[in-house]
Enzyme design. Structure first.
Site, PDB file in Angstrom:
ATOM      1  N   ASN A 210       0.633  -0.904   0.230  1.00 17.08           N
ATOM      2  CA  ASN A 210       0.154  -0.567  -0.151  1.00 17.08           C
ATOM      3  C   ASN A 210       0.283   1.086  -0.087  1.00 17.08           C
ATOM      4  OD1 ASN A 210       0.164   0.264   3.059  1.00 17.08           O
ATOM      5  ND2 ASN A 210      -0.547  -1.012   3.529  1.00 17.08           N
ATOM      6  N   LYS A 289       9.172 -16.287 -11.514  1.00 20.13           N
ATOM      7  CA  LYS A 289       8.016 -14.610 -12.095  1.00 20.13           C
ATOM      8  C   LYS A 289       6.559 -15.395 -12.656  1.00 20.13           C
ATOM      9  CE  LYS A 289       8.158 -10.769 -14.888  1.00 20.13           C
ATOM     10  NZ  LYS A 289       8.755  -9.930 -15.528  1.00 20.13           N
ATOM     11  N   ILE A 307      -0.978  -8.232  14.205  1.00 18.58           N
ATOM     12  CA  ILE A 307      -0.077  -7.879  15.062  1.00 18.58           C
ATOM     13  C   ILE A 307       0.224  -7.221  16.687  1.00 18.58           C
ATOM     14  CG2 ILE A 307       2.710  -6.919  15.824  1.00 18.58           C
ATOM     15  CD1 ILE A 307       2.719  -6.774  12.567  1.00 18.58           C
ATOM     16  N   LYS A 341      -9.535  -4.597  20.468  1.00 18.35           N
ATOM     17  CA  LYS A 341      -8.358  -5.256  20.379  1.00 18.35           C
ATOM     18  C   LYS A 341      -7.634  -4.180  21.398  1.00 18.35           C
ATOM     19  CE  LYS A 341      -7.155  -3.913  14.964  1.00 18.35           C
ATOM     20  NZ  LYS A 341      -6.032  -3.689  14.373  1.00 18.35           N
TER      21      LYS A 341
HETATM   22  O1  C5P Z   1      -7.990  -3.353  12.470  1.00 19.36           O
HETATM   23  P1  C5P Z   1      -7.290  -2.051  11.521  1.00 19.36           P
HETATM   24  O2  C5P Z   1      -6.194  -2.747  10.385  1.00 19.36           O
HETATM   25  O3  C5P Z   1      -7.618  -0.707  10.430  1.00 19.36           O
HETATM   26  O4  C5P Z   1      -5.964  -1.655  12.901  1.00 19.36           O
HETATM   27  C1  C5P Z   1      -4.681  -0.562  12.821  1.00 19.36           C
HETATM   28  C2  C5P Z   1      -4.136  -1.153  13.912  1.00 19.36           C
HETATM   29  O5  C5P Z   1      -3.551  -2.332  14.344  1.00 19.36           O
HETATM   30  C3  C5P Z   1      -2.788  -0.207  13.312  1.00 19.36           C
HETATM   31  O6  C5P Z   1      -2.398   0.392  14.939  1.00 19.36           O
HETATM   32  C4  C5P Z   1      -2.318  -1.139  13.023  1.00 19.36           C
HETATM   33  O7  C5P Z   1      -0.569  -1.293  12.628  1.00 19.36           O
HETATM   34  C5  C5P Z   1      -3.002  -2.475  13.734  1.00 19.36           C
HETATM   35  N1  C5P Z   1      -2.318  -3.891  13.060  1.00 19.36           N
HETATM   36  C6  C5P Z   1      -1.331  -4.997  13.135  1.00 19.36           C
HETATM   37  N2  C5P Z   1      -1.599  -5.899  12.197  1.00 19.36           N
HETATM   38  C7  C5P Z   1      -2.352  -5.770  11.487  1.00 19.36           C
HETATM   39  C8  C5P Z   1      -3.557  -5.118  11.165  1.00 19.36           C
HETATM   40  C9  C5P Z   1      -3.680  -3.827  12.054  1.00 19.36           C
HETATM   41  O8  C5P Z   1      -0.942  -4.311  14.233  1.00 19.36           O
HETATM   42  N3  C5P Z   1      -1.913  -6.534  10.522  1.00 19.36           N
END
Ligand code: C5P
Length: 399
Positions: A210, A289, A307, A341
């Site tokens: 992204n 590829k 995470i 969360k």
């Molecule tokens: O649920 P969402 O992706 O919108 O949440 C965003 C928050 O969760 C951010 O702080 C992002 O760094 C963290 N995040 C993460 N691992 C993921 C997705 C989001 O740590 N796979």
């Protein structure tokens, strides 16, 4: 930027070719709101002229202890009176030796001896001068005396040699000086951050990612460091320079980011998840590829581990801060993320202009409610978030 608003700085320029960088430093200080008074030694004035600094600072620039423009001939006291810091850039080997021994035979060295503010020096010299035992002795004496020494860096030198002794760049010095003035609200804390996008490989040369630039996460790492914390930054593929003093761990995929975070989390007091982690990864990564074909290519994507949610659910979690970048319904989605969360703090922002800008507008959501901040440059936003975390940790969360 107005991070140095109300700060009065004496900028000392001693004799060295790096003096040309001091002009840029003066400009950056002034642009950032500081009241800058330039003082050149005689040798400094051989490389750059007082007129340069006069033009850049809008204030008289000084070099002579006996300058008749000083109304009461007390330049050595008047110039540093009320100063928030004296910054010497470049600081030559000769001038550092003078400082280490308390000599005061010109305006700048006299100002340094007659000061009651911090002294910050940016050494610049040939690598052999830097390595010389006399310089080593002088530097260790200055550190013992509480002088702040910024750099030098290693690299190409004007004399054609390569090694330690290059003055830090003007931007690096500016950042270090502004950092020095920040309140140390996270002193002694260990902070782990994630930043940037992740890259989920499809084949050896392609992947899903992204447009996250990493700017907000890097600004936060800097702000955290400036607040006195030990910062470790786990970042996906970005082109941001590492803030000096911040430990950086480069990763590509969400899986690698998770592994790196889990490796460091035990020594972490605060976890700030700024990364725009890809929600999905290709179920399979092709070893070769993928070749173009006439038929549509169907990819199956698997969800990535969350995470932040995983860290916040640990038995004894660090203080966790999440980010919520939304295109609508900011309050509802950000608060939802905070609850689901189990986070004490979520920083939300409405992405009106996409990702990657230099400014940001945010709202912090905690138990007390919503706290808007900005629009402002990302470093100012980052300092505001750090101040808020500091208040929450000391039980003084109310604004
Ligand atoms: O649920 P969402 O992706 O919108 O949440 C965003 C928050 O969760 C951010 O702080 C992002 O760094 C963290 N995040 C993460 N691992 C993921 C997705 C989001 O740590 N796979």
């Amino acid at each position: 930027m107005a991070e140095l608003n109300g700060k009065r700085l004496v900028l000392g320029i001693t004799g060295g070719i790096a003096a040309y960088k001091a002009a840029e430093l003066a400009r950056l200080f002034v642009k950032d709101g500081a009241d800058v008074h330039a003082v050149l030694t005689r040798s400094g004035a051989q490389f750059v002229t007082p007129a340069t600094f006069q033009a850049l600072t809008g204030k008289p620039a000084w070099s002579d202890l006996w300058d008749a423009r000083m109304p009461d001939n007390m330049a050595h006291i008047d110039l540093s009176r009320g100063a928030d810091a004296i910054v010497i850039a470049p600081a030559s080997a000769d001038f550092l030796a003078k400082l280490a021994h308390g000599l005061a035979d010109d305006l700048l060295s006299t100002l340094c001896l007659a000061r009651d503010c911090p002294l910050i020096v940016a050494p610049a010299m040939n690598r052999q001068m830097w390595d010389n035992p006399a310089t080593r002795r002088n530097i260790s004496q200055l550190l013992q005396d509480g002088v702040i020494v910024l750099g030098p860096a290693s690299g190409d030198q004007a004399c054609g040699e390569t090694g330690m002794g290059r003055m830090l760049e003007a931007m690096e010095l500016h950042d270090a000086v502004t950092g020095y003035f920040q309140p140390k609200v996270l002193a002694g804390r260990r902070v782990l951050l994630t930043a940037g996008p992740t890259f989920e490989a499809l084949d050896p040369v392609r992947g899903l990612t992204n447009l996250s630039s990493g700017k907000m996460g890097f600004a936060l790492a800097r702000a955290v460091r400036d607040a006195g914390a030990e910062a470790t930054l786990v970042c996906g593929p970005v082109v941001q320079p590492t803030p000096p003093g911040v430990a950086r761990v480069d990763v590509l995929s969400a899986g690698e980011m998770r592994d790196a975070v889990l490796r460091h989390v035990r020594e972490t007091d605060i976890f700030i998840a700024v990364a725009a982690v890809a929600d999905y990864r290709p179920e399979q990564t092709a070893a070769q590829k993928i070749k173009k074909a006439a038929q549509p290519l169907i990819l199956t994507l698997q969800p990535n581990p969350d995470i932040l949610a995983e860290i916040a659910a640990l038995p004894n979690p660090p203080f966790c801060v999440g980010f919520a970048a939304e295109s609508e319904n900011l309050d509802e989605y950000a608060q939802g993320k905070r609850t689901s969360k189990k986070l004490p703090l979520v920083v939300g922002n409405l992405m009106r202009h996409g990702l990657g800008g230099d400014d940001n507008t945010i709202v912090m959501f905690d138990n007390e409610g919503r706290h808007p901040l900005g629009p402002a440059p990302k470093i100012e936003i980052a300092r505001g978030i750090v101040a808020h975390i500091g208040r929450m940790l000391t039980g003084n969360g109310r604004e």
